[in-house]
Design an enzyme around this catalytic site. Sequence first.
Site, mmCIF file in Angstrom:
data_model
loop_
_atom_site.group_PDB
_atom_site.id
_atom_site.type_symbol
_atom_site.label_atom_id
_atom_site.label_comp_id
_atom_site.label_asym_id
_atom_site.label_seq_id
_atom_site.Cartn_x
_atom_site.Cartn_y
_atom_site.Cartn_z
ATOM 1 N N ASN A 9 1.082 -0.067 1.477
ATOM 2 C CA ASN A 9 1.408 -0.028 0.045
ATOM 3 C C ASN A 9 0.628 1.121 -0.578
ATOM 4 O O ASN A 9 -0.590 1.039 -0.726
ATOM 5 C CB ASN A 9 1.006 -1.367 -0.595
ATOM 6 C CG ASN A 9 1.153 -1.354 -2.106
ATOM 7 O OD1 ASN A 9 1.783 -0.455 -2.672
ATOM 8 N ND2 ASN A 9 0.578 -2.351 -2.766
ATOM 9 N N LYS A 11 0.743 2.267 -3.546
ATOM 10 C CA LYS A 11 0.454 2.071 -4.973
ATOM 11 C C LYS A 11 0.750 3.367 -5.747
ATOM 12 O O LYS A 11 1.667 4.090 -5.409
ATOM 13 C CB LYS A 11 -0.985 1.598 -5.162
ATOM 14 C CG LYS A 11 -1.332 0.422 -4.254
ATOM 15 C CD LYS A 11 -2.612 -0.240 -4.618
ATOM 16 C CE LYS A 11 -2.940 -1.301 -3.567
ATOM 17 N NZ LYS A 11 -3.995 -2.186 -3.955
ATOM 18 N N HIS A 96 3.432 -8.500 -6.164
ATOM 19 C CA HIS A 96 2.090 -8.022 -5.802
ATOM 20 C C HIS A 96 1.101 -8.422 -6.897
ATOM 21 O O HIS A 96 1.449 -8.440 -8.081
ATOM 22 C CB HIS A 96 2.111 -6.494 -5.625
ATOM 23 C CG HIS A 96 0.833 -5.980 -5.039
ATOM 24 N ND1 HIS A 96 -0.275 -5.743 -5.813
ATOM 25 C CD2 HIS A 96 0.475 -5.704 -3.754
ATOM 26 C CE1 HIS A 96 -1.265 -5.322 -5.027
ATOM 27 N NE2 HIS A 96 -0.826 -5.288 -3.777
ATOM 28 N N GLU A 98 -1.133 -6.927 -8.399
ATOM 29 C CA GLU A 98 -1.294 -5.969 -9.507
ATOM 30 C C GLU A 98 -0.125 -6.051 -10.485
ATOM 31 O O GLU A 98 -0.292 -5.798 -11.681
ATOM 32 C CB GLU A 98 -1.482 -4.554 -8.938
ATOM 33 C CG GLU A 98 -2.869 -4.405 -8.322
ATOM 34 C CD GLU A 98 -2.954 -3.474 -7.128
ATOM 35 O OE1 GLU A 98 -2.058 -2.645 -6.929
ATOM 36 O OE2 GLU A 98 -3.940 -3.604 -6.361
ATOM 37 N N GLU A 168 -2.250 -12.424 0.097
ATOM 38 C CA GLU A 168 -3.249 -11.437 -0.310
ATOM 39 C C GLU A 168 -4.205 -12.070 -1.320
ATOM 40 O O GLU A 168 -3.909 -12.098 -2.520
ATOM 41 C CB GLU A 168 -2.567 -10.237 -0.972
ATOM 42 C CG GLU A 168 -1.561 -9.533 -0.091
ATOM 43 C CD GLU A 168 -1.379 -8.096 -0.530
ATOM 44 O OE1 GLU A 168 -1.703 -7.214 0.266
ATOM 45 O OE2 GLU A 168 -0.951 -7.851 -1.668
ATOM 46 N N GLY A 174 -8.589 -4.293 -2.525
ATOM 47 C CA GLY A 174 -9.253 -3.099 -3.032
ATOM 48 C C GLY A 174 -10.739 -3.289 -3.301
ATOM 49 O O GLY A 174 -11.378 -2.443 -3.923
ATOM 50 N N SER A 214 -8.115 -5.493 1.943
ATOM 51 C CA SER A 214 -9.154 -4.692 2.591
ATOM 52 C C SER A 214 -9.081 -4.718 4.123
ATOM 53 O O SER A 214 -10.109 -4.764 4.791
ATOM 54 C CB SER A 214 -10.542 -5.112 2.092
ATOM 55 O OG SER A 214 -10.646 -4.892 0.696
HETATM 56 C C1 PEP Z 1 -2.667 -4.261 -1.321
HETATM 57 O O1 PEP Z 1 -2.639 -3.606 -2.332
HETATM 58 O O2 PEP Z 1 -1.661 -4.894 -0.987
HETATM 59 C C2 PEP Z 1 -3.906 -4.272 -0.536
HETATM 60 C C3 PEP Z 1 -4.026 -5.151 0.409
HETATM 61 O O3 PEP Z 1 -4.851 -3.337 -0.853
HETATM 62 P P1 PEP Z 1 -6.205 -3.003 -0.034
HETATM 63 O O4 PEP Z 1 -5.837 -2.943 1.423
HETATM 64 O O5 PEP Z 1 -6.677 -1.714 -0.563
HETATM 65 O O6 PEP Z 1 -7.151 -4.137 -0.295
#
Ligand code: PEP
Length: 253
Positions: A9, A11, A96, A98, A168, A174, A214
């Site tokens: 992703n 973003k 997601h 966000e 997630e 992040g 992460s």
């Molecule tokens: C995501 O945005 O779906 C995500 C898992 O981000 P990150 O790997 O940076 O934590």
Amino acid sequence: MRKKIVAGNWKMNKNVTDAQQLMIQLLRYKNNNATNCEVWIAPPALYLTMAKDVFDKGQVGVFSQDMSAYESGAYTGEISADMLQSIDAKGSLIGHSERRQYHNETDAQCNVKVKLALDKGLIPVYCNGETLEQRKAGQHFDVVKTQTETALFTLTADEIKKVVIAYEPVWAIGTGETATPEQAQEIHAHIRNIIAAKYGQDVADEISILYGGSVKPDNAKEIFSQPDIDGGLIGGAALKLEDFSKIIEGFNA
Ligand code: PEP
């Protein structure tokens, strides 16, 4: 056997030159390396057609990061399932964290989007997960259950089999903080059990459930080795081929 997937992703990152460069690097990598999982990317919407051109033989699945709950019309700034279908995108991320955090997206809206995506032949990657407060309060099992049921349980068995779920935990996105493989596995198994209770074990066993939060080159292999974890949704570490490729190789023996 259910699909193993590593999805990136991107973003809201990269200008057009950098985006194209990373796509070309990824194409070369895919052409030169046998991978034991499907590789998908969700670049910014502006670069979706470019991604389709670069991966013209479907070497990497192309997904949008979101899609509208409406079919078409006066919805400024939105992209529709029809538009995604018309460029032969593989699917869309839906819900997601966000989108939930900054655009107040709800599971009821996710439900509409998931159904619309399926109706247009797109794969919805439905994202869920608890916040830090919810985990600290011991509510994570209930939160994920409600999210899963609200967003997905109006689907038929044939429809839900086509959905990919990405668990997630919001506190791990992040932040550099990762759920332990055991923490992730217990929620993945929980999600599969919830689905099995409604649709039967055979249906639940067909659904790929990805972990996101992460994931990095040094923890991917251990996370992916859990029985109910079928891959990862990768944010930050998808922005550099060096990291992303090592995560893909987390599926190598
Ligand atoms: C995501 O945005 O779906 C995500 C898992 O981000 P990150 O790997 O940076 O934590």
